[in-house]
Motif scaffolding. Structure first.
Motif, mmCIF file in Angstrom:
data_model
loop_
_atom_site.group_PDB
_atom_site.id
_atom_site.type_symbol
_atom_site.label_atom_id
_atom_site.label_comp_id
_atom_site.label_asym_id
_atom_site.label_seq_id
_atom_site.Cartn_x
_atom_site.Cartn_y
_atom_site.Cartn_z
ATOM 1 N N THR A 129 -2.434 0.623 -4.197
ATOM 2 C CA THR A 129 -1.661 -0.628 -4.083
ATOM 3 C C THR A 129 -0.510 -0.166 -5.147
ATOM 4 O OG1 THR A 129 -2.571 -1.682 -6.113
ATOM 5 C CG2 THR A 129 -3.468 -2.276 -3.886
ATOM 6 N N ALA B 210 0.231 10.188 -6.341
ATOM 7 C CA ALA B 210 0.311 8.917 -5.400
ATOM 8 C C ALA B 210 0.483 7.929 -6.573
ATOM 9 C CB ALA B 210 -1.253 8.558 -5.118
ATOM 10 N N LEU C 198 0.894 -1.187 -0.019
ATOM 11 C CA LEU C 198 -0.016 0.057 -0.127
ATOM 12 C C LEU C 198 0.943 1.491 -0.039
ATOM 13 C CD1 LEU C 198 -2.618 -1.052 2.703
ATOM 14 C CD2 LEU C 198 -2.784 -0.985 0.157
ATOM 15 N N ASP D 74 0.361 5.274 0.519
ATOM 16 C CA ASP D 74 -0.342 6.255 1.282
ATOM 17 C C ASP D 74 0.131 7.563 0.731
ATOM 18 O OD1 ASP D 74 -2.065 4.818 2.929
ATOM 19 O OD2 ASP D 74 -0.442 4.475 4.164
ATOM 20 N N GLU D 75 -0.582 8.468 0.147
ATOM 21 C CA GLU D 75 -0.202 9.731 -0.259
ATOM 22 C C GLU D 75 -1.184 10.780 0.459
ATOM 23 O OE1 GLU D 75 1.967 12.550 -1.338
ATOM 24 O OE2 GLU D 75 2.751 10.358 -2.258
ATOM 25 N N LYS D 76 -0.995 12.008 0.718
ATOM 26 C CA LYS D 76 -1.846 13.097 0.923
ATOM 27 C C LYS D 76 -1.387 14.468 0.785
ATOM 28 C CE LYS D 76 1.055 12.794 5.513
ATOM 29 N NZ LYS D 76 0.822 11.972 6.500
ATOM 30 N N THR E 258 -4.944 6.194 -0.574
ATOM 31 C CA THR E 258 -4.136 4.946 -0.380
ATOM 32 C C THR E 258 -4.597 4.064 -1.636
ATOM 33 O OG1 THR E 258 -4.411 4.902 2.096
ATOM 34 C CG2 THR E 258 -3.879 2.822 0.824
ATOM 35 N N LYS F 12 -7.380 2.219 -3.052
ATOM 36 C CA LYS F 12 -8.004 1.252 -2.030
ATOM 37 C C LYS F 12 -8.875 2.259 -1.151
ATOM 38 C CE LYS F 12 -6.545 -2.786 -2.527
ATOM 39 N NZ LYS F 12 -7.529 -3.657 -2.781
ATOM 40 N N LYS G 12 -6.583 12.558 1.707
ATOM 41 C CA LYS G 12 -5.650 11.159 1.705
ATOM 42 C C LYS G 12 -6.091 10.126 0.749
ATOM 43 C CE LYS G 12 -4.899 12.687 6.544
ATOM 44 N NZ LYS G 12 -5.194 12.111 7.982
#
Length: 107
Positions: free
Chosen positions: A45, A77, A30, A32-34, A43, A51, A41
């Motif tokens: 794969t 992301a 996973l 994660d980017e924000k 998420t 996701k 935010k």
């Protein structure tokens, strides 16, 4: 000569299997980017399947601002996921390349 060829073919098949296993494993990695202020935010794969997306209430008041946040954060992301994906698959492919004279461009 045929022994070498058969050995190379076997190694290529083994590498192909490892690549497929790596692709499956990347479904569980996973990313994660924000946004910089953490109002958005995301998420996804390493195979670039989203996701989750979490949006701060304040962004729901301004459609254009939300769209800007989505574009910037989604692109970041996807870029990160692509880097992870390509690095993992390249490592597996490089490791499994047979030693063929003149084909060292992959090393």
């Amino acid at each position: 000569m045929f022994g070498d060829l058969m050995g190379m073919m076997g190694k290529l098949k083994e590498t192909q299997k490892k690549v497929e296993e790596t692709k499956k494993r990347l479904d569980t990695v996973l990313i994660d980017e924000k946004s910089s202020d953490e109002k958005l935010k995301i998420t996804l794969t390493a195979n670039r399947t989203f996701k989750s997306i979490s949006i701060d209430e304040s962004l729901l008041q301004d459609k254009e601002e939300l769209e800007d946040y989505l574009i910037l954060t989604l692109n970041k992301a996807i870029e990160r996921a692509t880097q992870v994906n390509e690095a993992e698959l390249a490592a597996v492919a490089k490791d499994g390349m047979p030693n063929i004279p003149g084909m060292d461009m992959f090393k």
